[in-house]
Design a protein around this motif. Sequence first.
Motif, mmCIF file in Angstrom:
data_model
loop_
_atom_site.group_PDB
_atom_site.id
_atom_site.type_symbol
_atom_site.label_atom_id
_atom_site.label_comp_id
_atom_site.label_asym_id
_atom_site.label_seq_id
_atom_site.Cartn_x
_atom_site.Cartn_y
_atom_site.Cartn_z
ATOM 1 N N VAL A 65 28.445 1.592 33.873
ATOM 2 C CA VAL A 65 28.360 2.474 35.040
ATOM 3 C C VAL A 65 28.998 3.794 34.627
ATOM 4 O O VAL A 65 30.041 3.805 33.969
ATOM 5 C CB VAL A 65 29.104 1.877 36.256
ATOM 6 C CG1 VAL A 65 29.193 2.874 37.395
ATOM 7 C CG2 VAL A 65 28.429 0.595 36.725
ATOM 8 N N THR A 66 28.393 4.907 35.019
ATOM 9 C CA THR A 66 28.926 6.236 34.723
ATOM 10 C C THR A 66 29.194 6.981 36.018
ATOM 11 O O THR A 66 28.365 6.971 36.925
ATOM 12 C CB THR A 66 27.935 7.041 33.853
ATOM 13 O OG1 THR A 66 27.682 6.316 32.644
ATOM 14 C CG2 THR A 66 28.480 8.428 33.519
ATOM 15 N N VAL A 67 30.357 7.636 36.084
ATOM 16 C CA VAL A 67 30.734 8.444 37.242
ATOM 17 C C VAL A 67 31.219 9.798 36.731
ATOM 18 O O VAL A 67 32.003 9.864 35.789
ATOM 19 C CB VAL A 67 31.840 7.742 38.075
ATOM 20 C CG1 VAL A 67 32.405 8.664 39.147
ATOM 21 C CG2 VAL A 67 31.287 6.472 38.715
ATOM 22 N N HIS A 68 30.745 10.871 37.360
ATOM 23 C CA HIS A 68 31.198 12.221 37.026
ATOM 24 C C HIS A 68 32.533 12.475 37.708
ATOM 25 O O HIS A 68 32.736 12.090 38.860
ATOM 26 C CB HIS A 68 30.179 13.261 37.484
ATOM 27 C CG HIS A 68 30.603 14.648 37.162
ATOM 28 N ND1 HIS A 68 31.381 15.395 38.002
ATOM 29 C CD2 HIS A 68 30.400 15.399 36.056
ATOM 30 C CE1 HIS A 68 31.638 16.562 37.442
ATOM 31 N NE2 HIS A 68 31.051 16.588 36.255
ATOM 32 N N MET A 69 33.449 13.133 36.983
ATOM 33 C CA MET A 69 34.761 13.459 37.541
ATOM 34 C C MET A 69 35.104 14.905 37.221
ATOM 35 O O MET A 69 34.901 15.354 36.089
ATOM 36 C CB MET A 69 35.838 12.538 36.959
ATOM 37 C CG MET A 69 35.592 11.070 37.238
ATOM 38 S SD MET A 69 36.877 10.006 36.544
ATOM 39 C CE MET A 69 36.087 8.399 36.699
ATOM 40 N N ALA A 70 35.605 15.624 38.205
ATOM 41 C CA ALA A 70 36.057 16.998 38.004
ATOM 42 C C ALA A 70 37.486 16.931 37.474
ATOM 43 O O ALA A 70 38.454 17.080 38.217
ATOM 44 C CB ALA A 70 35.980 17.775 39.316
ATOM 45 N N ALA A 71 37.597 16.633 36.180
ATOM 46 C CA ALA A 71 38.903 16.442 35.553
ATOM 47 C C ALA A 71 38.773 16.694 34.064
ATOM 48 O O ALA A 71 37.663 16.765 33.526
ATOM 49 C CB ALA A 71 39.391 15.022 35.800
ATOM 50 N N SER A 72 39.910 16.790 33.387
ATOM 51 C CA SER A 72 39.891 16.974 31.938
ATOM 52 C C SER A 72 39.764 15.606 31.253
ATOM 53 O O SER A 72 40.169 14.582 31.809
ATOM 54 C CB SER A 72 41.179 17.655 31.482
ATOM 55 O OG SER A 72 42.265 16.750 31.569
ATOM 56 N N PRO A 73 39.227 15.600 30.039
ATOM 57 C CA PRO A 73 39.146 14.336 29.294
ATOM 58 C C PRO A 73 40.519 13.690 29.118
ATOM 59 O O PRO A 73 40.644 12.468 29.227
ATOM 60 C CB PRO A 73 38.549 14.751 27.948
ATOM 61 C CG PRO A 73 37.806 16.013 28.223
ATOM 62 C CD PRO A 73 38.589 16.708 29.306
ATOM 63 N N ASP A 74 41.538 14.498 28.860
ATOM 64 C CA ASP A 74 42.874 13.951 28.644
ATOM 65 C C ASP A 74 43.435 13.299 29.908
ATOM 66 O O ASP A 74 44.088 12.254 29.832
ATOM 67 C CB ASP A 74 43.835 15.020 28.130
ATOM 68 C CG ASP A 74 43.512 15.435 26.698
ATOM 69 O OD1 ASP A 74 42.885 14.638 25.967
ATOM 70 O OD2 ASP A 74 43.883 16.557 26.314
ATOM 71 N N ALA A 75 43.193 13.909 31.073
ATOM 72 C CA ALA A 75 43.703 13.343 32.329
ATOM 73 C C ALA A 75 43.082 11.975 32.586
ATOM 74 O O ALA A 75 43.770 11.035 32.994
ATOM 75 C CB ALA A 75 43.424 14.289 33.501
ATOM 76 N N VAL A 76 41.789 11.840 32.334
ATOM 77 C CA VAL A 76 41.112 10.555 32.532
ATOM 78 C C VAL A 76 41.610 9.544 31.505
ATOM 79 O O VAL A 76 41.935 8.407 31.850
ATOM 80 C CB VAL A 76 39.579 10.712 32.461
ATOM 81 C CG1 VAL A 76 38.889 9.349 32.505
ATOM 82 C CG2 VAL A 76 39.084 11.601 33.602
ATOM 83 N N TRP A 77 41.695 9.954 30.241
ATOM 84 C CA TRP A 77 42.145 9.037 29.193
ATOM 85 C C TRP A 77 43.541 8.519 29.488
ATOM 86 O O TRP A 77 43.824 7.335 29.302
ATOM 87 C CB TRP A 77 42.092 9.709 27.822
ATOM 88 C CG TRP A 77 42.194 8.710 26.708
ATOM 89 C CD1 TRP A 77 41.159 7.988 26.178
ATOM 90 C CD2 TRP A 77 43.372 8.288 26.026
ATOM 91 N NE1 TRP A 77 41.643 7.147 25.189
ATOM 92 C CE2 TRP A 77 42.990 7.310 25.075
ATOM 93 C CE3 TRP A 77 44.715 8.634 26.114
ATOM 94 C CZ2 TRP A 77 43.891 6.684 24.227
ATOM 95 C CZ3 TRP A 77 45.621 8.006 25.263
ATOM 96 C CH2 TRP A 77 45.207 7.047 24.335
ATOM 97 N N ASP A 78 44.421 9.408 29.964
ATOM 98 C CA ASP A 78 45.786 8.982 30.283
ATOM 99 C C ASP A 78 45.783 7.849 31.313
ATOM 100 O O ASP A 78 46.604 6.935 31.231
ATOM 101 C CB ASP A 78 46.620 10.156 30.804
ATOM 102 C CG ASP A 78 46.994 11.139 29.705
ATOM 103 O OD1 ASP A 78 46.837 10.819 28.505
ATOM 104 O OD2 ASP A 78 47.440 12.253 30.061
#
Length: 156
Positions: A9-22
């Motif tokens: 499943v893929t979801v778009h997020m208005a965020a930076s890659p680092d914030a999501v990875w954290d």
Amino acid sequence: MPSPMTDSVTVHMAASPDAVWDLVSDVTRIGEFSPETFEARWTRGSTGPEEGAWFKGHVKRNGVGPTYWTLCRVVAADPGREFGFTVMAGDRPVNTWRYRIEKASDGVAVTESFELDANPALRLYWTLLGWARGRTNRKGMRTTLERIRAVVESPA
């Protein structure tokens, strides 16, 4: 074409890659996001997300039970790009979960996926019950990603 023993499943997020990875790589926060795994902790001397690290996840199957602990080994830890782990049964891999993070013009596309090990017992299980478990996994991945999005998109 993907194997029937895998899905994503893929979801778009208005965020930076680092914030999501954290968020996705901090297994101690999994209970905030997953509808089935309500807690996790690093184990076997591991203290954070790196390839080869170990953690235990406390699972409430289908959100109702039974409840049990699973041992997991990190198989991908690429900051800002990917976090993945394999659920183990003894010394055998059972299911590999991954979060892939791809930059987009206005944020990131985050894909959560699973892939069951193709051993004969799991092939039989998936043939008989895969339709139900696959639906549960897909719904759970969407729930997890939407909960992560709510956190990374909320004002600081």
